[in-house]
Design an enzyme around this catalytic site. Structure first.
Site, short mmCIF file in Angstrom:
data_model
loop_
_atom_site.label_atom_id
_atom_site.label_comp_id
_atom_site.label_asym_id
_atom_site.label_seq_id
_atom_site.Cartn_x
_atom_site.Cartn_y
_atom_site.Cartn_z
N ALA A 35 26.58 35.90 7.44
CA ALA A 35 27.96 36.35 7.26
C ALA A 35 28.11 37.83 7.62
O ALA A 35 29.11 38.25 8.21
CB ALA A 35 28.40 36.11 5.82
N SER A 83 2.46 26.14 38.61
CA SER A 83 2.29 25.15 37.54
C SER A 83 0.87 25.30 36.99
O SER A 83 0.15 26.22 37.38
CB SER A 83 2.54 23.76 38.07
OG SER A 83 1.64 23.53 39.11
N LYS A 116 1.75 25.13 24.21
CA LYS A 116 2.48 24.79 25.43
C LYS A 116 3.83 24.21 25.02
O LYS A 116 3.92 23.10 24.50
CB LYS A 116 1.70 23.78 26.27
CG LYS A 116 2.37 23.52 27.60
CD LYS A 116 1.48 22.71 28.52
CE LYS A 116 2.08 22.55 29.90
NZ LYS A 116 3.41 21.97 29.92
N GLU A 174 9.86 30.08 28.24
CA GLU A 174 10.40 28.73 28.06
C GLU A 174 11.64 28.77 27.18
O GLU A 174 11.64 29.39 26.11
CB GLU A 174 9.31 27.89 27.38
CG GLU A 174 9.47 26.42 27.53
CD GLU A 174 8.80 25.85 28.78
OE1 GLU A 174 8.42 26.63 29.68
OE2 GLU A 174 8.70 24.62 28.85
N LYS A 289 -5.62 30.82 28.82
CA LYS A 289 -5.53 31.71 29.99
C LYS A 289 -6.64 32.75 29.87
O LYS A 289 -6.78 33.34 28.79
CB LYS A 289 -4.18 32.44 30.01
CG LYS A 289 -2.99 31.49 30.08
CD LYS A 289 -1.67 32.23 29.94
CE LYS A 289 -0.53 31.24 29.91
NZ LYS A 289 0.75 31.83 29.56
N CYS A 407 16.89 -15.59 5.03
CA CYS A 407 15.61 -14.87 5.02
C CYS A 407 14.54 -15.71 5.72
O CYS A 407 14.35 -16.88 5.37
CB CYS A 407 15.21 -14.59 3.58
SG CYS A 407 13.55 -13.94 3.43
N CYS A 431 11.30 -15.21 -3.23
CA CYS A 431 10.89 -14.84 -1.87
C CYS A 431 9.42 -14.40 -1.88
O CYS A 431 9.09 -13.36 -2.47
CB CYS A 431 11.77 -13.71 -1.34
SG CYS A 431 11.32 -13.26 0.34
S1 IVH Z 1 1.99 29.75 31.90
C1 IVH Z 1 0.63 30.43 35.99
N1 IVH Z 1 2.29 29.38 29.32
O1 IVH Z 1 4.25 24.62 31.45
C2 IVH Z 1 0.96 29.97 34.67
N2 IVH Z 1 3.37 27.87 30.82
O2 IVH Z 1 2.92 23.54 34.26
C3 IVH Z 1 2.34 29.50 34.54
N3 IVH Z 1 4.71 26.15 29.71
O3 IVH Z 1 6.70 24.74 33.66
C4 IVH Z 1 2.75 28.97 33.25
N4 IVH Z 1 4.30 26.82 27.65
O4 IVH Z 1 7.24 26.21 31.69
C5 IVH Z 1 2.59 28.93 30.56
N5 IVH Z 1 2.49 29.19 27.02
C6 IVH Z 1 2.80 28.76 28.25
C7 IVH Z 1 3.63 27.65 28.46
C8 IVH Z 1 3.89 27.23 29.78
C9 IVH Z 1 4.96 25.93 28.40
C10 IVH Z 1 5.26 25.33 30.82
C11 IVH Z 1 5.88 26.15 31.91
C12 IVH Z 1 5.59 25.41 33.19
C13 IVH Z 1 4.56 24.41 32.80
C14 IVH Z 1 3.32 24.66 33.59
#
Ligand code: IVH
Length: 672
Positions: A35, A83, A116, A174, A289, A407, A431
Site C-alpha cells: 500500500a 544454447s 536452470k 530468464e 559453468k 457404483c 460398498c
Molecule cells: S546460460 C552460453 N544459465 O537455458 C550459456 N541458461 O539452452 C547460455 N537457462 O534458453 C545460457 N537458466 O534461457 C544459462 N542459469 C542459466 C539458465 C539458462 C535457464 C536457459 C536459457 C537458454 C537455455 C539454454
C-alpha cells in the site's frame, strides 16, 4: 506545486520507488507494505501529470507506455545467444568434467552452479545505464524486439544502480512466471470463463508476445539475470559477475553456488532437486559453468554451445501418451474418482500407467476422451495427472465421458451434491470398496498401528464376509485366520497379537482411525485434547465443535454428522465391547519448560510431525505454521527451505532434529 519543488519531490519519489523495487525484487526483502509503495507511485503520477515536462523514460511510472503494436521488429544480437549441452545422468556430468580437465590440463575445476530456470531467455541492453532494448533469443542470431513489454516487468531495472557499469552492457537472463502468480492468474481466468494458461513457461512466453504492453503489464512476470554478452567491466569469474549484476540492480537467483569438481556438481543437483517443490518457480535442471572466464576462453565453443557449460536436466515432468481407458475408483468416503489407464510412459523418473483425472467437471473442462493423446504430468512425489489433451491429434469422433449412475463396486446409486465436484456412492454400509478403505486406514501406523494387516488381507477378510466393520477385526479367531489363503498359523498368531496390542490407543489415534471426513491426525489430536472423552465429543454440538482450534464449520459439520449416525455409534460400542479401551490424552501436568514459547516445524523430520508437535505442546510450547518475529525457535529438518531462510533473516533460533532429541532427553521426555 512550483516546478522546482515538483522536480525535487519527483526525483526523491523515483529514488524511493527504485529503492523499494530493489528491496523487493533483488534482495527479496520488502521494506514497506504494498500500500505504501502504491501511495508513492500515485504521488509521483500526480506530479508528472501536473508537470509533464518532468517525465523521463526511466521513470517508474513509464513502465507501461506506448500503444499496441502491429508486430515485433526483428533485431540481430550483437553476440549470438547460445544454447547449452544437456546431460541427464551422473555419468554424462563426469564426462563433461573429464573433457574440461583435459582441455585445461588441470583438475579440481571450480564451477558456478545455477538453477536452470524454465522460462524465456531475454537479452537486455543498457546504454549509459538506461534500458534501451529487450530482445527474445529467437534463433540465437536474431530475435524479436519486445522492449515495450519487458519494460512493464518491475523486476527488470529501467536504470542501473551504482556508477561502475560499462557504457554498453548487455545482460542475459530468464523471464519467468512465479507459480503463485500463475495459479492466481488461472483462478481468475477460470472464474471469468476465460482460457487458462497451460503452464508457467507458456504463460511467460505468451505474455511477452502480447502486442499491447497493457496486457503484459497485467501478467505476473519476474526475471533472473544469469550472464552478459561480453565481459567488459566485470570481475574475472561467473560467480563474482553475477554478484556485480546484483549490485547494479538485477535479480540474481539466490541458489547460485560455487562448487568443486563433479562431486560438487552432483551434490548441488541433488540439493536443488530436493528444494525444487519449495522454490516458487519452475526449473527444469541445473547449469554448471566453469567459473573462471580465462578458463572459459581456453575451452571455447562447439557449434552453438559452449564447452565450458552444461545443463544437467531433471527427468521430464511432462510426457505424451495414449489414454486407453477411464476407470472409476471408489474411495473411503465413497468418492468416485476417475482414473486414466495409460499406455506406459516414462515421466518424472518413473514409468506411469495410471493417472488421476480428478473429477467429472475436470474431464469435461479439459475435454478428455478415451482414445485421446494426452499430456501426463508428474512433478516430484505428486500423483501423476492428465494435464491436458492434444486435441489436434484426435482423428475421429470420440464419445464423451459419462460418470456411471451406479457404483461400479456395489451397484448403489451415485449421488452428486449440488455445488460439490465429487460424485459419491451412497452405499456406505454395503460398498466393499468403502469398507476395505476404511479398514485399511484404521490399521495404518498413525491410526491403530496394526502390524501385519496388509491391503491384500483386508480385501480377503471383507470378501469372505468375516469383517464388515472395524470392530469385527477384534472378533477374528485363530482358526478363521489360519485357514485363509497365504496365511500360516504363525502369521495368524502374529496378527492376533498385533490386534491385542492395539487395544489401548490414545483417544486422538482412535478418532483419527475412525476415518471421520476431514479429520486428520492434527484435528483428531485437537478434538481429543479439547473434549477429553468420547462421550463429551459425541454430545458436542456444531457450535461447541467450532470452538476447538483447527476446527472450522466444515470439519464441525462432518464430526457432528458422524456422531449422529446410529451405525457409527454402534461400531464405537462394538469396539468397546471387544475390549478396545481408548485413553484420554495425558494431562500436561508438571513442568512446562517451554511455556510461552512459539515453535515452528519445517523440513523433513524423521519422527512423525504430529509427534514432534505433541511433544512440544506437552512441554508448554505453542506450535504454529509460519515463521515471524514472534517465533521463539524453528525446528528444521532435512532440506528445510523458505522458513529456514526467513528464520535466519529474522535472527530466530534454529535447531536441528538431533538437538531437539537431545533437549528432550535432558527433559526426561521419552520418545516412543
Ligand atoms: S546460460 C552460453 N544459465 O537455458 C550459456 N541458461 O539452452 C547460455 N537457462 O534458453 C545460457 N537458466 O534461457 C544459462 N542459469 C542459466 C539458465 C539458462 C535457464 C536457459 C536459457 C537458454 C537455455 C539454454
Amino acid at each position: 506545486m512550483k516546478q522546482a519543488k515538483a522536480q525535487i519531490r519527483a526525483d526523491e519519489l523515483r529514488r524511493l520507488i527504485e529503492h523499494h523495487n530493489y528491496s523487493y525484487y533483488v534482495l527479496d526483502d520488502p521494506e514497506v507494505p504494498d500500500a505504501e509503495y502504491d501511495r508513492l507511485m500515485r504521488e509521483l503520477e500526480g506530479i508528472e501529470s501536473e508537470h509533464p515536462e518532468l517525465v523521463s523514460p526511466a521513470s517508474p511510472t513509464q513502465r507501461v507506455s506506448g500503444t499496441p503494436q502491429e508486430g515485433f521488429e526483428t533485431v540481430r544480437h550483437r553476440v549470438p545467444m547460445l544454447s547449452l549441452g544437456n546431460a541427464f545422468s551422473d555419468e554424462e556430468v563426469a564426462d563433461f568434467e573429464r573433457r574440461i580437465e583435459q582441455g585445461l590440463e588441470r583438475q579440481n575445476i571450480i564451477f558456478a552452479a545455477e538453477p536452470k530456470l524454465d522460462g524465456v531467455a531475454i537479452s537486455l541492453t543498457y546504454h549509459d545505464g538506461l534500458l534501451t532494448r529487450a530482445a527474445t533469443r529467437g534463433d540465437g542470431e536474431q530475435g524479436e524486439d519486445v522492449t515495450s513489454n519487458v519494460r512493464t516487468i518491475r523486476a527488470v531495472p529501467l536504470e542501473l544502480r551504482g556508477d561502475d557499469w560499462p557504457s554498453l552492457l548487455e545482460v542475459r537472463g530468464e523471464i519467468y512466471m512465479p507459480r503463485a502468480g500463475f495459479d492466481a492468474f488461472n483462478r481468475k481466468a477460470l472464474e471469468r470463463d476465460e482460457k487458462p494458461l497451460v503452464n508457467p513457461r507458456n504463460g511467460a512466453a505468451g505474455s511477452l508476445r502480447q502486442l499491447d504492453p497493457q496486457l503484459t503489464a497485467k501478467r505476473p512476470l519476474a526475471f533472473f539475470a544469469y550472464s552478459t554478452a561480453t565481459r567488459d567491466g566485470l570481475p574475472d569469474t561467473q560467480f563474482d559477475s553475477l554478484h556485480r549484476l546484483r549490485d547494479w540492480g538485477f535479480p540474481v537467483n539466490p541458489e547460485i553456488r560455487r562448487v568443486e569438481g563433479v562431486s560438487g556438481c552432483l551434490e548441488y543437483h541433488r540439493r536443488i532437486s530436493a528444494l525444487r517443490p519449495t522454490l516458487g518457480y519452475d526449473i527444469d535442471g541445473v547449469v554448471y559453468k566453469v567459473d573462471r572466464f580465462d578458463q572459459q576462453a581456453i575451452l571455447g565453443f562447439i557449434s552453438k554451445a559452449p564447452r565450458w557449460a552444461l545443463a544437467h536436466k531433471f527427468p521430464a515432468e511432462e510426457e505424451m501418451t495414449r489414454l486407453l481407458d477411464i476407470d472409476i475408483q471408489v474411495g473411503r468416503t465413497g468418492a468416485l474418482t476417475p482414473v486414466a489407464r495409460l499406455e506406459p510412459v516414462f515421466v518424472g523418473g518413473v514409468t506411469v500407467t495410471n493417472a488421476t483425472l480428478h473429477n467429472e467437471d475436470e474431464i469435461r473442462r479439459k475435454d478428455i476422451r478415451v482414445g485421446d493423446w494426452v499430456v501426463v504430468r508428474r512433478a516430484g512425489d505428486v500423483i501423476p495427472e492428465v494435464a491436458r489433451v492434444i486435441h489436434q491429434r484426435r482423428e475421429t469422433e470420440l464419445p464423451e465421458f459419462q460418470m456411471p449412475e451406479t457404483c461400479p463396486e456395489c451397484g448403489s446409486a451415485v449421488e452428486r451434491v449440488e455445488g460439490e465436484a465429487v460424485a459419491r456412492c451412497t452405499g456406505a454400509l454395503i460398498c466393499p470398496a468403502q469398507i476395505k478403505h476404511g479398514i485399511r486406514h484404521f490399521a495404518t501406523r498413525k491410526a491403530m498401528d496394526i502390524e501385519g494387516l496388509g491391503d491384500k488381507l483386508v480385501d480377503q477378510l471383507v470378501e469372505l464376509g468375516l469383517v464388515n466393520t472395524v470392530a469385527d477385526l477384534y472378533r477374528l479367531e485363530h482358526e478363521q485366520l489360519s485357514s485363509m489363503e497365504r496365511m500360516g498359523g504363525k502369521s495368524a498368531e502374529n496378527l492376533l497379537k498385533a490386534l491385542e496390542a492395539s487395544k489401548k490407543p490414545g483417544l486422538d489415534r482412535l478418532l483419527y482411525a475412525l476415518g471421520i471426513r476431514e479429520v486428520g491426525e492434527v484435528t483428531a489430536h485437537s478434538l481429543a485434547a479439547h473434549f477429553k472423552s468420547m462421550q463429551a465429543l459425541q454430545e458436542a454440538s456444531e457450535e461447541t465443535l467450532i470452538e476447538v482450534s483447527d476446527v472450522g464449520p466444515i470439519v464441525a459439520s462432518h464430526v457432528a454428522a458422524f456422531f449422529q449416525q446410529e451405525k457409527n455409534l454402534r461400531v464405537i460400542q462394538a469396539l468397546s465391547d471387544a475390549g478396545v479401551e481408548w485413553q484420554p490424552l495425558e494431562e500436561n501436568v508438571g513442568e512446562q519448560p517451554l511455556a510461552g514459547e512459539t515453535w515452528v516445524l519445517t523440513g523433513a523430520l524423521s519422527m512423525p510431525r504430529i509427534q514432534a508437535k505433541n511433544l512440544l505442546e506437552a512441554l508448554g510450547a505453542k506450535v504454529t505454521g509460519s515463521v515471524s518475529a514472534k517465533t521463539s525457535t524453528l525446528l528444521a529438518g532435512e532440506a528445510a527451505g523458505s522458513k529456514l531462510t526467513k528464520a535466519q533473516k529474522l535472527g530466530v533460533k534454529v535447531i536441528s532434529e538431533s538437538d531437539f532429541v537431545e533437549y528432550l532427553e535432558t527433559q526426561g521426555v521419552e520418545i516412543s
